[in-house]
Design an enzyme around this catalytic site. Structure first.
Site, PDB file in Angstrom:
ATOM      1  NE  ARG A 109      -3.179  -1.169   2.731  1.00 33.44           N
ATOM      2  CZ  ARG A 109      -4.896  -1.300   2.936  1.00 33.44           C
ATOM      3  NH1 ARG A 109      -5.277  -0.924   2.464  1.00 33.44           N
ATOM      4  NH2 ARG A 109      -5.481  -2.201   3.206  1.00 33.44           N
ATOM      5  CE  LYS A 136     -14.192   2.723  15.298  1.00 35.48           C
ATOM      6  NZ  LYS A 136     -13.835   1.488  14.690  1.00 35.48           N
ATOM      7  CB  VAL A 191     -17.862  -5.439  15.112  1.00 32.06           C
ATOM      8  CG1 VAL A 191     -17.715  -4.516  15.969  1.00 32.06           C
ATOM      9  CG2 VAL A 191     -18.001  -6.345  15.831  1.00 32.06           C
ATOM     10  CG  HIS A 207     -19.433  10.679  42.821  1.00 30.07           C
ATOM     11  ND1 HIS A 207     -19.941  10.314  42.615  1.00 30.07           N
ATOM     12  CD2 HIS A 207     -19.559  12.070  43.518  1.00 30.07           C
ATOM     13  CE1 HIS A 207     -21.380  11.368  42.001  1.00 30.07           C
ATOM     14  NE2 HIS A 207     -20.916  12.437  43.322  1.00 30.07           N
TER      15      HIS A 207
HETATM   16  P1  NAI Z   1     -19.102  -9.852  12.421  1.00 34.61           P
HETATM   17  O1  NAI Z   1     -18.608 -11.712  12.216  1.00 34.61           O
HETATM   18  O2  NAI Z   1     -19.126  -9.536  13.111  1.00 34.61           O
HETATM   19  O3  NAI Z   1     -20.790  -9.748  11.736  1.00 34.61           O
HETATM   20  C1  NAI Z   1     -21.287 -10.585  10.091  1.00 34.61           C
HETATM   21  C2  NAI Z   1     -22.793 -11.087  10.330  1.00 34.61           C
HETATM   22  O4  NAI Z   1     -23.122 -11.242   9.386  1.00 34.61           O
HETATM   23  C3  NAI Z   1     -23.281 -12.137  11.478  1.00 34.61           C
HETATM   24  O5  NAI Z   1     -24.163 -11.585  12.687  1.00 34.61           O
HETATM   25  C4  NAI Z   1     -23.529 -12.931  10.464  1.00 34.61           C
HETATM   26  O6  NAI Z   1     -24.633 -13.590  11.073  1.00 34.61           O
HETATM   27  C5  NAI Z   1     -24.251 -12.052   9.506  1.00 34.61           C
HETATM   28  N1  NAI Z   1     -24.808 -12.935   8.393  1.00 34.61           N
HETATM   29  C6  NAI Z   1     -23.979 -14.008   7.740  1.00 34.61           C
HETATM   30  N2  NAI Z   1     -24.042 -14.239   6.264  1.00 34.61           N
HETATM   31  C7  NAI Z   1     -25.335 -13.441   6.085  1.00 34.61           C
HETATM   32  C8  NAI Z   1     -26.580 -12.716   4.945  1.00 34.61           C
HETATM   33  N3  NAI Z   1     -26.635 -13.793   4.199  1.00 34.61           N
HETATM   34  N4  NAI Z   1     -27.584 -12.508   5.401  1.00 34.61           N
HETATM   35  C9  NAI Z   1     -27.507 -11.914   6.320  1.00 34.61           C
HETATM   36  N5  NAI Z   1     -26.904 -12.024   7.049  1.00 34.61           N
HETATM   37  C10 NAI Z   1     -25.637 -12.296   7.726  1.00 34.61           C
HETATM   38  O7  NAI Z   1     -18.156  -9.417  10.252  1.00 34.61           O
HETATM   39  P2  NAI Z   1     -18.097  -8.344  10.679  1.00 34.61           P
HETATM   40  O8  NAI Z   1     -18.714  -6.506  11.204  1.00 34.61           O
HETATM   41  O9  NAI Z   1     -18.177  -7.992   8.388  1.00 34.61           O
HETATM   42  O10 NAI Z   1     -17.266  -8.113  10.838  1.00 34.61           O
HETATM   43  C11 NAI Z   1     -16.142  -8.327  10.126  1.00 34.61           C
HETATM   44  C12 NAI Z   1     -14.239  -8.589  11.400  1.00 34.61           C
HETATM   45  O11 NAI Z   1     -13.767  -7.270  11.103  1.00 34.61           O
HETATM   46  C13 NAI Z   1     -15.329  -8.940  12.215  1.00 34.61           C
HETATM   47  O12 NAI Z   1     -14.640  -9.998  13.223  1.00 34.61           O
HETATM   48  C14 NAI Z   1     -15.412  -8.203  14.019  1.00 34.61           C
HETATM   49  O13 NAI Z   1     -14.524  -8.797  14.707  1.00 34.61           O
HETATM   50  C15 NAI Z   1     -13.678  -6.697  12.409  1.00 34.61           C
HETATM   51  N6  NAI Z   1     -14.359  -5.730  12.854  1.00 34.61           N
HETATM   52  C16 NAI Z   1     -13.683  -5.180  13.785  1.00 34.61           C
HETATM   53  C17 NAI Z   1     -14.702  -4.494  14.652  1.00 34.61           C
HETATM   54  C18 NAI Z   1     -13.923  -3.318  16.142  1.00 34.61           C
HETATM   55  O14 NAI Z   1     -13.608  -4.045  16.826  1.00 34.61           O
HETATM   56  N7  NAI Z   1     -14.285  -2.542  16.377  1.00 34.61           N
HETATM   57  C19 NAI Z   1     -14.983  -3.156  13.569  1.00 34.61           C
HETATM   58  C20 NAI Z   1     -14.652  -4.409  12.741  1.00 34.61           C
HETATM   59  C21 NAI Z   1     -14.618  -4.931  12.202  1.00 34.61           C
END
Ligand code: NAI
Length: 464
Positions: A35, A51, A179, A443
């Site tokens: 990159r 953020k 998330v 507090h």
């Molecule tokens: P995620 O795994 O957190 O959530 C994906 C969601 O999509 C799940 O609830 C799942 O049930 C749903 N899903 C899957 N296939 C589907 C379908 N065909 N129809 C409807 N729903 C469906 O994945 P996300 O949000 O994409 O994040 C990816 C990764 O990035 C995660 O491991 C997350 O922890 C990380 N991340 C962390 C952040 C943080 O720590 N604040 C911020 C952004 C990402």
């Protein structure tokens, strides 16, 4: 061609932190990054830009909903979307520039380009092949694809496209209430988009504490997000300006439902990324899910090649990658490298924030473990009330019934992402809830709610 003690491939939080620790240990270190800027997904197209947008749109929300009641009168600010995006880019630039400074300060060579590993002990970047006694693969992850859904990063976007839309969409459909879906869904809901989240499971953020899942969804609904739960998305049809999202509810799989959208955000998870490295030819073993398989010291099956972060097993979190980055450097430097996977916090940066660590109440009950649960609502926390963030929030601490040792915690409320670390430290020290309860907390602070939840594990909270 140069010769190094360590070459790290990938300059995300796992890779660059590992490089710094290697340099601190006196190892001659280089980092490879293709990159234009360092920092990987997190700094360029992930945690940091999101953020910035969450902060800016939270300010807008405050101006629209809470300023009046605090006696701050006048017209609400209007949104200059291009300016907001350039603020976001500025934040990204400051942070990626900071990493470049740290590489120079620590005398780490940045080998610009995309790496491959022709043989153990060699890293090829462009036309140059460098020698490395140790190689650390820290190449991260990319959004996973969904059958029937073609991403063009314009109308059908991943988080990458969602951070850089040309305009704020009128209607946004988010696939996945994880998330990414909830953070970016919140951003656009606050900007005025009509946001509908379609989720396959029956609760948001699968795997999280059930009380938090319920409370979090209620709060987001109040903020204007609409949820369609128990629904599997089967496909998206997109034109140049619009899209139709086809889904079926699990209870009526034969009925096809359709949602119209200006933009569709696909947030259904991420997958390990190690394309182009030549791992197959080297015989590096992968897991069934396509991640690089490692032992407890982040060694692959090929001597001299290590892997850390999103490209290996475990939660895909920047801070988990950072911890592994430091630990693998220690292992390479002949020291003891350790990561306590039982104490890795997870944070969702919505307003209010959500933070969890350790085991959930349900998982412990399913194990048959005897536990105590102490809970305290932010409605009884003076500071949270003063900033309009008390409603629906709470701190929950789960302890072993006999020893009182803290086994897990979940917080939904103001500053949850910072508050959780008091409990992480407590868990690292094997502390009991009583230890936290006996610690004086200033507090008025949000942290008093943590102490009250700890008190609730014993004789009872004071303010409830
Ligand atoms: P995620 O795994 O957190 O959530 C994906 C969601 O999509 C799940 O609830 C799942 O049930 C749903 N899903 C899957 N296939 C589907 C379908 N065909 N129809 C409807 N729903 C469906 O994945 P996300 O949000 O994409 O994040 C990816 C990764 O990035 C995660 O491991 C997350 O922890 C990380 N991340 C962390 C952040 C943080 O720590 N604040 C911020 C952004 C990402």
């Amino acid at each position: 061609m140069a010769s190094y003690d360590v070459i790290i491939i990938g300059a995300g939080p796992g890779g660059y932190v590992s490089a710094i620790r290697c340099a601190q240990l006196g190892l001659k270190t280089a980092i490879v990054e293709g990159r234009e800027t360092l920092g990987g997904t997190c700094l360029n197209i992930g945690c940091i830009p999101s953020k910035a947008l969450l902060h800016a749109t939270h300010m807008l929300h405050e101006a629209e909903h809470n300023f009046g009641s605090m006696g701050l009168k006048g017209k609400s600010p209007s949104v200059d979307w291009n300016q907001m995006k350039s603020y976001k880019e500025d934040v990204v630039g400051q942070n990626t520039g900071g990493i470049e400074f740290l590489m120079k300060k620590n005398k780490i060579d940045w080998l610009k380009g995309w790496a491959s590993i022709p043989a153990a002990g060699q890293v090829k970047v462009g036309d140059d092949t460098h020698e490395a006694k140790n190689i650390v693969v820290a190449t991260g992850s990319v959004p996973s694809s969904l059958p029937g859904v073609e991403v063009d990063e314009k109308i059908v976007v991943t988080s990458t496209g969602a951070l850089d839309l040309p305009k704020v969409p009128k209607k946004m459909v988010v696939i996945g209430a994880g998330v990414i879906g909830l953070e970016l869904g919140s951003v656009y809901a606050r900007l005025g988009s009509e946001v509908t989240v379609v989720e396959y499971m029956d609760a948001v953020c699968p795997g999280m504490d059930k009380d938090v899942q319920r409370g979090f969804k209620r709060i987001l609904e109040k903020q204007g997000l609409t949820f369609i739960m128990g629904a599997a998305v089967q496909g998206v049809e997109a034109s140049k300006t619009k899209a139709k999202v086809k889904y079926a509810l699990k209870k009526t799989p034969e009925i096809e439902e359709v949602l119209d959208a200006d933009v569709v955000l696909v947030a259904t998870g991420r997958k390990a990324y190690a394309d182009g490295l030549g791992l197959e030819a080297l015989g590096v073993k992968l897991t069934e899910r396509g991640q690089i398989a490692t032992d407890s010291q982040w060694r692959t099956n090929v001597p001299g090649i290590y892997a850390i972060g999103d490209v290996i097993e475990g939660p895909m979190l920047a801070h988990k990658a950072e911890d592994e980055g430091m630990a693998v450097a220690d292992v390479i430097g002949g020291k003891h490298g350790h990561v306590n996977y039982g104490v890795i916090p997870g944070v969702v940066y919505t307003t209010p924030e959500v933070a969890t660590v350790g085991a959930t109440e349900d998982a412990l009950k399913a194990e048959g473990r005897k536990i105590k649960v102490g809970k305290f609502n932010f409605m009884a926390n003076a500071r949270a009330k003063a900033v309009h963030q008390a409603e629906g929030g709470f701190v929950k601490i789960i302890t072993d019934k006999e020893t009182d040792r803290i086994l897990g915690a979940a917080i939904i409320g103001p500053g949850a992402g910072d508050l959780i670390h008091e409990l992480c430290v407590a868990m690292e020290f094997g502390a009991s809830a009583e230890d936290v309860a006996l610690t004086c907390h200033a507090h008025p602070t949000y942290s008093e709610a943590v102490r009250e939840a700890a008190l609730a594990c014993g004789n009872g909270a004071i303010h409830s």
